[in-house]
Design a protein around this motif. Structure first.
Motif, PDB file in Angstrom:
ATOM      1  N   ALA A 139     -39.541 -74.025  52.638  1.00  0.00           N
ATOM      2  CA  ALA A 139     -40.506 -74.845  51.883  1.00  0.00           C
ATOM      3  C   ALA A 139     -40.101 -76.317  51.910  1.00  0.00           C
ATOM      4  CB  ALA A 139     -40.599 -74.357  50.437  1.00  0.00           C
ATOM      5  N   LEU A 140     -38.811 -76.569  51.857  1.00  0.00           N
ATOM      6  CA  LEU A 140     -38.338 -77.956  51.929  1.00  0.00           C
ATOM      7  C   LEU A 140     -38.680 -78.581  53.276  1.00  0.00           C
ATOM      8  CD1 LEU A 140     -36.635 -80.404  50.962  1.00  0.00           C
ATOM      9  CD2 LEU A 140     -34.665 -79.263  52.001  1.00  0.00           C
ATOM     10  N   PHE A 141     -38.380 -77.869  54.361  1.00  0.00           N
ATOM     11  CA  PHE A 141     -38.695 -78.405  55.693  1.00  0.00           C
ATOM     12  C   PHE A 141     -40.202 -78.656  55.817  1.00  0.00           C
ATOM     13  CE2 PHE A 141     -34.547 -76.659  57.411  1.00  0.00           C
ATOM     14  CZ  PHE A 141     -34.089 -77.849  57.934  1.00  0.00           C
ATOM     15  N   GLN A 142     -40.997 -77.742  55.276  1.00  0.00           N
ATOM     16  CA  GLN A 142     -42.452 -77.935  55.346  1.00  0.00           C
ATOM     17  C   GLN A 142     -42.880 -79.187  54.591  1.00  0.00           C
ATOM     18  OE1 GLN A 142     -44.658 -74.405  54.227  1.00  0.00           O
ATOM     19  NE2 GLN A 142     -43.479 -73.195  55.680  1.00  0.00           N
ATOM     20  N   ARG A 183     -36.634 -71.989  63.467  1.00  0.00           N
ATOM     21  CA  ARG A 183     -37.926 -72.512  63.028  1.00  0.00           C
ATOM     22  C   ARG A 183     -37.971 -74.038  62.991  1.00  0.00           C
ATOM     23  NH1 ARG A 183     -41.780 -70.063  60.499  1.00  0.00           N
ATOM     24  NH2 ARG A 183     -41.931 -71.399  58.669  1.00  0.00           N
ATOM     25  N   TRP A 184     -36.829 -74.686  62.678  1.00  0.00           N
ATOM     26  CA  TRP A 184     -36.915 -76.103  62.340  1.00  0.00           C
ATOM     27  C   TRP A 184     -36.024 -77.048  63.147  1.00  0.00           C
ATOM     28  CZ3 TRP A 184     -40.954 -77.585  59.774  1.00  0.00           C
ATOM     29  CH2 TRP A 184     -41.583 -76.689  58.902  1.00  0.00           C
ATOM     30  N   HIS A 185     -34.977 -76.553  63.763  1.00  0.00           N
ATOM     31  CA  HIS A 185     -34.035 -77.489  64.402  1.00  0.00           C
ATOM     32  C   HIS A 185     -34.665 -78.124  65.644  1.00  0.00           C
ATOM     33  CE1 HIS A 185     -30.269 -79.335  65.401  1.00  0.00           C
ATOM     34  NE2 HIS A 185     -30.178 -78.694  66.547  1.00  0.00           N
ATOM     35  N   GLY A 186     -34.785 -79.442  65.638  1.00  0.00           N
ATOM     36  CA  GLY A 186     -35.397 -80.130  66.774  1.00  0.00           C
ATOM     37  C   GLY A 186     -36.907 -80.121  66.742  1.00  0.00           C
ATOM     38  N   VAL A 187     -37.483 -79.692  65.629  1.00  0.00           N
ATOM     39  CA  VAL A 187     -38.942 -79.680  65.499  1.00  0.00           C
ATOM     40  C   VAL A 187     -39.371 -80.973  64.807  1.00  0.00           C
ATOM     41  CG1 VAL A 187     -40.914 -78.517  64.449  1.00  0.00           C
ATOM     42  CG2 VAL A 187     -39.021 -77.176  65.389  1.00  0.00           C
ATOM     43  N   GLY A 188     -40.126 -81.791  65.518  1.00  0.00           N
ATOM     44  CA  GLY A 188     -40.522 -83.081  64.941  1.00  0.00           C
ATOM     45  C   GLY A 188     -39.281 -83.866  64.533  1.00  0.00           C
TER      46      GLY A 188
END
Ligand code: GUN
Ligand code: FE
Length: 475
Positions: A139-142, A183-188
């Motif tokens: 939720a934080l990354f989002q 899910r999140w590393h290197g995304v945007g």
């Protein structure tokens, strides 16, 4: 293309190594696709680019976006507790609130509050302690992606001496971290950080799994706490059987160029030597250190050993999200240290709050100052007319004096605008004020470790760029 006209102040060269504050009274910054492509005197740049959309920021001062090297997402609502040292504060204030974040709807609300608070304070990049619960970290990354915040964060882990519901196991810690990183590393603008809470709450086996995860998620960051409080340090030494707190992390490959340690108030020379040798960084958190009575940060010894120091607000032990306040508190504390204090100028404070954080986070080629080639991450300090800050800036003895007044007096309310990658984040303050005549225009679980190893190359090849350079900013 957008041409910004402003008084620009930044620190391209480290003032701790003789660099001077750079001040351009009437500068032009030409920004294309979120990147500064030209910088010159405004009149020169205007004549070269008469077609560019003009954004006049002709009062106040434009600074690089602030970089926070240590802040806790689930502690937004516990800011301001008084009168407790670290371990009591954790037990009575921080950890009960962190347990509530298990509830995902609550986590989403707090994640929104957290990201809004950071960006409203002018923080455009942050290294964030996530939550003990993987859905809350998601939720934080989002929320960060929705605001366009540059964020490096991860699952917080511990397996002893916390509340039982916050405990994990070595295997679960690895698996959940691995899935979040996928899910999140290197995304945007998001990256993953392996984040054991501190050696006090982590068995050697758990830290070993952190080491494995840090190795397997290529390019991941590592962050934890170090040498913050004397009782904490004594307990870690007793449990680990070593006088070298840093070694609890080091023996698992967790001390390197991509490691950021918060606090380090009570450090030995051996540890400082090792931090410097590994090119690891320290996040100095001065309002937290004062509020918890943790101690007086030995900036002189860090500098003498060549350890890179950046700033963190350390909410919720810290007293708010403003890195300008942390800069001021850094200055005040060094004054109080007498002969052991480092004399600091406004240039040092700005460097600590911007370029040093960019350096600690390995993002210095993109952020930290407003040079050609950097992303346009910037904050416009534009105090309300008639406030003491407004009067002080208008009557200052030059830009360095004006900057010192910004550190002394500015609050998030004095931000006219914040940009990340050239996209404006908040129009509130600009909208709320009447425009002055003519000049002002609105700026515009892999299942097993074996399976995990099989997918080891994933992180290297993925760059979905969902929150990429085109902004995607809400508010
Ligand atoms: N050490 C371990 N956890 C924490 C925390 O949440 N805040 C601070 N300041 N220190 C810690
Ligand atoms: Fe902290």
């Amino acid at each position: 293309m957008t041409l910004y006209r402003a008084q620009v102040v930044d620190t391209p060269d480290d003032p701790f190594r003789g660099g001077a504050l750079r001040c351009d009274g009437d500068a032009g910054l030409l920004v294309e696709d979120g990147r500064i492509v030209e910088r010159d005197a405004f009149a020169t740049l205007r004549s070269r680019h008469p077609e560019a959309q003009l954004v006049e920021l002709s009062d106040g001062v434009l600074l690089p976006g602030l970089v926070d090297a240590h802040v806790h997402f689930p502690q937004v609502r516990v800011i301001g507790a008084l009168g407790m040292p670290l371990l009591e504060w954790l037990e009575r204030c921080a950890l009960p609130e962190e347990a509530r974040i298990a509830e995902i709807d609550y986590a989403r609300v707090v994640a929104g509050e957290f990201v809004s608070a950071l960006t409203s304070a002018g923080t455009t990049t942050a290294l964030v302690f996530g939550s003990h619960f993987a859905p809350a970290v998601d939720a934080l990354f989002q929320a960060a992606a929705g605001h366009g915040l540059r964020i490096t964060s991860g699952l917080v882990v511990g397996d002893r001496m916390l509340r039982p519901e916050l405990h994990t196991s070595a295997e679960r810690s690895y698996d959940e971290g691995r899935e979040l990183a996928r899910r999140w590393h290197g995304v945007g603008r998001s990256r993953y950080a392996v984040t054991p809470r501190f050696a006090l709450s982590c068995s050697d086996e758990l830290l070993a799994s952190c080491g494995e995860l840090h190795r397997d998620v290529v390019g991941s960051w590592f962050t934890s706490h170090l040498n913050e409080n004397l009782d904490e340090v004594a307990t870690v030494r007793r449990l680990s059987g070593t006088t070298n707190y840093l070694d609890c992390y080091d023996r698992h490959g967790l001390v390197g160029r991509q490691s950021v340690f918060a606090h380090n108030v009570h450090s030995t020379d051996t540890e400082l030597t090792r931090l410097a040798e590994a090119q690891a960084s320290v996040a100095h958190c001065p309002t937290s250190n004062a509020a918890l009575g943790s101690g007086m940060f030995p900036l002189n010894r860090h500098l003498a050993h060549g350890v890179l120091v950046a700033l963190g607000c350390d909410v919720g032990a810290g007293t708010g999200f403003s890195l300008l306040k942390e800069g001021l508190q850094t200055y005040l504390l060094q004054r109080l240290r007498g002969v052991d204090g480092v004399p600091l100028t406004a240039a040092h404070l700005l460097y600590l709050a911007t370029a040093a954080g960019g350096q600690a986070l390995g993002l210095r080629d993109q952020i930290g100052d407003l040079s050609v080639g950097r992303r346009f991450d910037a904050i416009w300090i534009r105090p309300r007319p008639g406030t003491i800050l407004d009067i002080g800036i208008r009557h200052s003895n030059g830009p360095e004096d004006a900057l010192a007044k910004v550190f002394a007096l500015a609050t998030p309310d004095d931000l006219g605008q914040v940009w990340i990658d050239g996209a404006p984040l908040r129009a509130r303050a600009v909208d709320a004020r009447p425009l002055r005549p003519q000049s002002r225009r609105r700026p515009e679980h892999p299942r097993s470790k074996k399976a995990a190893r099989r997918t080891n190359s994933d992180e290297r090849t993925r760059h979905r760029g969902r929150a990429g350079t085109d902004g995607g900013v809400s508010r």
